[in-house]
Design a protein around this motif. Structure first.
Motif, PDB file in Angstrom:
ATOM      1  N   THR A 134       0.859  -1.192   0.000  1.00  9.99           N
ATOM      2  CA  THR A 134       0.000   0.000   0.000  1.00  9.99           C
ATOM      3  C   THR A 134       0.880   1.220   0.000  1.00  9.99           C
ATOM      4  OG1 THR A 134      -0.073  -0.028   2.396  1.00  9.99           O
ATOM      5  CG2 THR A 134      -1.892  -1.122   1.229  1.00  9.99           C
ATOM      6  N   THR A 135       0.388   2.243  -0.583  1.00  9.48           N
ATOM      7  CA  THR A 135       1.140   3.505  -0.643  1.00  9.48           C
ATOM      8  C   THR A 135       0.889   4.295   0.627  1.00  9.48           C
ATOM      9  OG1 THR A 135      -0.702   4.549  -1.747  1.00  9.48           O
ATOM     10  CG2 THR A 135       0.981   3.591  -3.144  1.00  9.48           C
ATOM     11  N   THR A 136       1.956   4.705   1.275  1.00  4.52           N
ATOM     12  CA  THR A 136       1.855   5.491   2.521  1.00  4.52           C
ATOM     13  C   THR A 136       1.909   6.962   2.190  1.00  4.52           C
ATOM     14  OG1 THR A 136       4.248   5.393   2.792  1.00  4.52           O
ATOM     15  CG2 THR A 136       2.946   3.651   3.847  1.00  4.52           C
ATOM     16  N   VAL A 137       1.082   7.713   2.865  1.00  2.72           N
ATOM     17  CA  VAL A 137       1.014   9.162   2.647  1.00  2.72           C
ATOM     18  C   VAL A 137       1.635   9.848   3.856  1.00  2.72           C
ATOM     19  CG1 VAL A 137      -0.513  11.133   2.238  1.00  2.72           C
ATOM     20  CG2 VAL A 137      -1.088   8.866   1.325  1.00  2.72           C
ATOM     21  N   LYS A 138       2.507  10.736   3.650  1.00  4.99           N
ATOM     22  CA  LYS A 138       3.170  11.448   4.740  1.00  4.99           C
ATOM     23  C   LYS A 138       2.156  12.349   5.461  1.00  4.99           C
ATOM     24  CE  LYS A 138       7.732  11.523   2.616  1.00  4.99           C
ATOM     25  NZ  LYS A 138       8.836  12.378   2.136  1.00  4.99           N
ATOM     26  N   THR A 139       2.219  12.289   6.787  1.00  3.23           N
ATOM     27  CA  THR A 139       1.321  13.129   7.605  1.00  3.23           C
ATOM     28  C   THR A 139       2.006  14.477   7.825  1.00  3.23           C
ATOM     29  OG1 THR A 139       2.304  12.248   9.596  1.00  3.23           O
ATOM     30  CG2 THR A 139       0.361  11.102   8.747  1.00  3.23           C
ATOM     31  N   SER A 140       1.845  15.306   6.910  1.00  2.00           N
ATOM     32  CA  SER A 140       2.429  16.649   7.004  1.00  2.00           C
ATOM     33  C   SER A 140       1.319  17.668   6.854  1.00  2.00           C
ATOM     34  CB  SER A 140       3.504  16.839   5.926  1.00  2.00           C
ATOM     35  OG  SER A 140       2.933  16.681   4.658  1.00  2.00           O
ATOM     36  N   THR A 141       1.659  18.870   7.052  1.00  2.00           N
ATOM     37  CA  THR A 141       0.654  19.937   6.939  1.00  2.00           C
ATOM     38  C   THR A 141       0.205  20.057   5.505  1.00  2.00           C
ATOM     39  OG1 THR A 141       2.434  21.521   6.607  1.00  2.00           O
ATOM     40  CG2 THR A 141       1.643  21.191   8.865  1.00  2.00           C
ATOM     41  N   VAL A 142      -1.074  19.890   5.304  1.00  2.00           N
ATOM     42  CA  VAL A 142      -1.649  19.947   3.962  1.00  2.00           C
ATOM     43  C   VAL A 142      -2.590  21.137   3.905  1.00  2.00           C
ATOM     44  CG1 VAL A 142      -3.017  18.720   2.243  1.00  2.00           C
ATOM     45  CG2 VAL A 142      -1.479  17.446   3.760  1.00  2.00           C
ATOM     46  N   THR A 143      -2.536  21.893   2.868  1.00  2.00           N
ATOM     47  CA  THR A 143      -3.409  23.054   2.697  1.00  2.00           C
ATOM     48  C   THR A 143      -4.842  22.589   2.523  1.00  2.00           C
ATOM     49  OG1 THR A 143      -1.596  24.232   1.658  1.00  2.00           O
ATOM     50  CG2 THR A 143      -3.826  25.104   1.321  1.00  2.00           C
ATOM     51  N   GLN A 144      -5.739  23.106   3.367  1.00  2.00           N
ATOM     52  CA  GLN A 144      -7.138  22.724   3.287  1.00  2.00           C
ATOM     53  C   GLN A 144      -7.830  23.603   2.248  1.00  2.00           C
ATOM     54  OE1 GLN A 144      -8.494  20.220   4.814  1.00  2.00           O
ATOM     55  NE2 GLN A 144      -6.608  19.713   5.947  1.00  2.00           N
ATOM     56  N   PRO A 145      -8.434  23.000   1.262  1.00  2.00           N
ATOM     57  CA  PRO A 145      -9.106  23.803   0.226  1.00  2.00           C
ATOM     58  C   PRO A 145     -10.413  24.388   0.760  1.00  2.00           C
ATOM     59  CG  PRO A 145      -9.440  21.473  -0.212  1.00  2.00           C
ATOM     60  CD  PRO A 145      -8.501  21.545   0.960  1.00  2.00           C
ATOM     61  N   LYS A 146     -10.760  25.539   0.254  1.00  2.00           N
ATOM     62  CA  LYS A 146     -12.023  26.193   0.608  1.00  2.00           C
ATOM     63  C   LYS A 146     -12.868  26.355  -0.644  1.00  2.00           C
ATOM     64  CE  LYS A 146     -10.230  28.881   4.501  1.00  2.00           C
ATOM     65  NZ  LYS A 146     -10.070  30.257   5.067  1.00  2.00           N
ATOM     66  N   GLU A 147     -14.172  26.294  -0.421  1.00  2.00           N
ATOM     67  CA  GLU A 147     -15.083  26.412  -1.544  1.00  2.00           C
ATOM     68  C   GLU A 147     -15.166  27.861  -2.007  1.00  2.00           C
ATOM     69  OE1 GLU A 147     -18.832  24.863  -0.478  1.00  2.00           O
ATOM     70  OE2 GLU A 147     -18.113  22.790  -0.237  1.00  2.00           O
ATOM     71  N   PHE A 148     -15.367  28.023  -3.293  1.00  2.00           N
ATOM     72  CA  PHE A 148     -15.543  29.362  -3.862  1.00  2.00           C
ATOM     73  C   PHE A 148     -16.962  29.854  -3.555  1.00  2.00           C
ATOM     74  CE2 PHE A 148     -12.130  27.643  -6.488  1.00  2.00           C
ATOM     75  CZ  PHE A 148     -11.220  28.683  -6.422  1.00  2.00           C
ATOM     76  N   ASN A 149     -17.077  31.145  -3.308  1.00  2.00           N
ATOM     77  CA  ASN A 149     -18.366  31.757  -3.053  1.00  2.00           C
ATOM     78  C   ASN A 149     -18.982  32.143  -4.394  1.00  2.00           C
ATOM     79  OD1 ASN A 149     -20.578  32.899  -1.917  1.00  2.00           O
ATOM     80  ND2 ASN A 149     -19.530  34.724  -1.124  1.00  2.00           N
ATOM     81  N   LEU A 150     -19.659  31.199  -4.983  1.00  2.00           N
ATOM     82  CA  LEU A 150     -20.235  31.403  -6.308  1.00  2.00           C
ATOM     83  C   LEU A 150     -21.734  31.615  -6.190  1.00  2.00           C
ATOM     84  CD1 LEU A 150     -18.362  28.582  -8.260  1.00  2.00           C
ATOM     85  CD2 LEU A 150     -17.785  31.014  -8.150  1.00  2.00           C
ATOM     86  N   THR A 151     -22.269  32.334  -7.152  1.00  2.00           N
ATOM     87  CA  THR A 151     -23.708  32.572  -7.197  1.00  2.00           C
ATOM     88  C   THR A 151     -24.422  31.290  -7.542  1.00  2.00           C
ATOM     89  OG1 THR A 151     -23.276  34.831  -7.916  1.00  2.00           O
ATOM     90  CG2 THR A 151     -25.524  33.973  -8.229  1.00  2.00           C
ATOM     91  N   VAL A 152     -25.451  30.996  -6.806  1.00  2.00           N
ATOM     92  CA  VAL A 152     -26.190  29.759  -7.061  1.00  2.00           C
ATOM     93  C   VAL A 152     -27.018  29.958  -8.324  1.00  2.00           C
ATOM     94  CG1 VAL A 152     -27.902  28.144  -6.153  1.00  2.00           C
ATOM     95  CG2 VAL A 152     -26.265  29.282  -4.602  1.00  2.00           C
ATOM     96  N   PRO A 153     -26.883  29.117  -9.327  1.00  2.00           N
ATOM     97  CA  PRO A 153     -27.654  29.300 -10.564  1.00  2.00           C
ATOM     98  C   PRO A 153     -29.111  28.965 -10.335  1.00  2.00           C
ATOM     99  CG  PRO A 153     -26.412  27.260 -10.682  1.00  2.00           C
ATOM    100  CD  PRO A 153     -25.987  27.938  -9.410  1.00  2.00           C
ATOM    101  N   LYS A 154     -29.937  29.597 -11.134  1.00  2.00           N
ATOM    102  CA  LYS A 154     -31.368  29.318 -11.078  1.00  2.00           C
ATOM    103  C   LYS A 154     -31.654  27.954 -11.645  1.00  2.00           C
ATOM    104  CE  LYS A 154     -32.741  34.180 -11.469  1.00  2.00           C
ATOM    105  NZ  LYS A 154     -33.521  35.156 -12.262  1.00  2.00           N
ATOM    106  N   PRO A 155     -32.633  27.276 -11.115  1.00  2.00           N
ATOM    107  CA  PRO A 155     -32.954  25.945 -11.675  1.00  2.00           C
ATOM    108  C   PRO A 155     -33.526  26.086 -13.085  1.00  2.00           C
ATOM    109  CG  PRO A 155     -34.575  26.573 -10.030  1.00  2.00           C
ATOM    110  CD  PRO A 155     -33.487  27.607  -9.945  1.00  2.00           C
ATOM    111  N   ARG A 156     -33.122  25.206 -13.906  1.00  2.00           N
ATOM    112  CA  ARG A 156     -33.585  25.233 -15.297  1.00  2.00           C
ATOM    113  C   ARG A 156     -34.990  24.654 -15.399  1.00  2.00           C
ATOM    114  NH1 ARG A 156     -28.385  23.199 -18.833  1.00  2.00           N
ATOM    115  NH2 ARG A 156     -26.931  24.877 -18.196  1.00  2.00           N
ATOM    116  N   ALA A 157     -35.694  25.198 -16.386  1.00  2.00           N
ATOM    117  CA  ALA A 157     -37.053  24.692 -16.622  1.00  2.00           C
ATOM    118  C   ALA A 157     -36.971  23.300 -17.225  1.00  2.00           C
ATOM    119  CB  ALA A 157     -37.796  25.629 -17.560  1.00  2.00           C
TER     120      ALA A 157
END
Length: 486
Positions: A134-157
């Motif tokens: 199995t591949t081992t992953v180093k436990t180091s500080t990883v940058t936590q991604p944040k979601e973009f503040n995007l406009t919610v699209p209107k639902p399509r008909a």
């Protein structure tokens, strides 16, 4: 420097023992390595060489270090190569065809069998490591991604669904599509029947056949190979020929044939006598060639003397001819003088001869004119006669053309052309003969087609019989090899 020497020694060893290594690697690709890459073949050759010839020097630790670097491809090959059954049977037999069997067993097969338990442990470790890798992953500080503040699209008909067109009903699949052809079923029945007959005949002569097969074919590898028609016939003929040879040898032994050493000794003596006779004949030919050379030298000297004598005779003849030529020239000069004197005398009488010639010419001209007039008159008469006949012929043609012609001509197909030929026939007879010829040709084609079908069926039956016979031989070979390995 040590690593470079090791690499060079390994390359030289792989080249030197290429025939042995190819036996194992080719068999691996046929049996267990069908899905391996052909580009990895050289790696298998190197591992096979190291395991066979360098395992004692390297030791298991260094060998396992090399193998672990190729963990994804080598375990399957080591499992195949260090199989005790393979080492004791076909690998030893194939290597014994190249080198001495005793040498192969003592120096290569026995060491491999001694190392086999430890290598099996190494194979198990590699397999476990490969399964639990199995591949081992180093436990180091990883940058936590944040979601973009995007406009919610209107639902399509929701679009209005389109009407699904109704397809026409397709005709059902005919039942003959999923049924095997009748010919295949007949061939299977014939094959089963032939196999049963062959098994009965084999059971009747099992002891003799087993003895013959153990005598001849115990070293043949029983690898399943797809055979074509030529290979089937060739292998069947080979087995049949060897069976006949062994039966003949057994019959000779039963009849009381003794040790062939006396015959071989007599044959050796006779060959020695033949060799002595050939040497004596060669010496005789050499002496004859020497005598022929001396005779040729003497003949050459005789030819030179004869040529000298001929040259002397030619010189004498040439001198005699020159003397005759000089006398002839003198005689010709004398005749020329006499001719000149005669010409001088002829000039004196030239005037009289000229007058006579003129009178003779006038007489000839007069006779020619009379003859030409007569010829001209005859030609005019002939031309008038021709014109008269031509005019009469034109009149007859015009009279014929003025008559009414018959437009419709009735043809009788039963009548001949009337050309007077021997093979002349009417149109009706010609049509009948053509129809008979077409029927005969069609019957001949049908006969040839039936003959081809019968020959094809006979050939297929022969191939099936040969395949059954070959399968029986191979089964006996497998039993003999298994008994030998035990």
């Amino acid at each position: 420097m040590t690593e470079e020497k090791f690499v060079l020694d390994t390359l030289a060893g792989c080249i030197e023992y290429k025939s042995l290594l190819d036996v194992v690697v080719n068999a691996f690709f046929v049996r267990d390595g069908r899905y391996c890459l052909i580009s990895e073949r050289n790696l298998y050759i190197v591992i096979c060489y190291l395991a066979t010839f360098q395992l004692e020097e390297l030791g298991l630790q260094h060998f396992s270090r090399i193998v672990k670097s190729l963990i994804y491809i080598i375990p399957s090959f080591l499992r195949f190569f260090f199989n005790a059954l393979y080492l004791n049977t076909w690998i030893k037999d194939e290597w014994s065809q190249i080198y001495d069997s005793l040498y192969v067993k003592e120096n290569w097969i026995d060491p491999l069998l001694r190392w086999q338990p430890k290598v099996q442990q190494l194979i198990g470790q590699l397999t476990d490591k490969l399964n639990n890798h199995t591949t081992t992953v180093k436990t180091s500080t990883v940058t936590q991604p944040k979601e973009f503040n995007l406009t919610v699209p209107k639902p399509r008909a929701i679009p209005i669904p389109l009407l699904i067109p109704v397809l026409e009903k397709r005709p059902p699949v005919p039942p003959s599509t999923y049924k095997p052809p009748q010919e295949k079923k007949q061939l299977e029945e014939i094959k089963t029947k032939n196999r049963r007959k062959a098994e009965v005949s084999v059971l009747c002569s099992c002891s003799t056949l087993s003895f013959l097969l153990n005598c001849f074919f115990c070293n043949i590898d029983n690898i399943p190979i797809k055979l074509n028609a030529a290979a089937i016939l060739r292998e069947g003929a080979l087995y049949q020929r060897k069976m006949e040879q062994e039966l003949k040898r057994i019959e000779d032994l039963l009849r009381g044939a003794g040790d062939p050493s006396e015959f071989l000794e007599w044959q050796k003596q006779m060959r020695g006598k033949d060799l002595e006779e050939q040497l004596a004949e060669i010496e005789c030919r050499r002496l004859q060639g020497k005598l022929s050379h001396e005779e040729a030298v003497l003949a050459h000297q005789n030819v030179i003397q004869e040529n000298k004598m001929k040259a002397d005779l030619m010189r004498e003849k040439k001198a005699e001819l020159m003397h005759l030529y000089a006398e002839k020239r003198l005689q010709e000069q004398k005749e020329m003088r006499e001719l000149v004197e005669q010409v001088m005398e002829g000039h004196k009488n030239a005037k009289q001869a000229k007058i006579k010639l003129q009178k003779y010419k006038q007489q000839i001209v007069q006779e020619v004119c009379e003859e030409s007039r007569e010829l001209l008159r005859q030609a005019l008469e002939e031309e008038e006669e021709k014109l008269k006949k031509r005019y009469e012929l034109i009149q007859q043609i015009r009279a014929i053309e003025s008559l009414p012609s018959v437009r419709h001509k009735f043809v009788d197909l039963t009548e001949t052309g009337g050309h007077g030929l021997i093979c002349e026939m009417s149109i009706v007879e010609l049509r009948e003969r053509l129809a008979l010829l077409r029927e005969a040709q069609k019957a001949e084609e049908e006969e040839k087609r039936d003959q081809i079908i019968h020959e094809k069926q006979a050939k297929e039956q022969l191939l099936l019989d040969k395949l059954d016979q070959i399968s029986l031989f191979r089964a006996e070979l497998g039993r003999a090899a298994a008994l030998k390995s035990v």
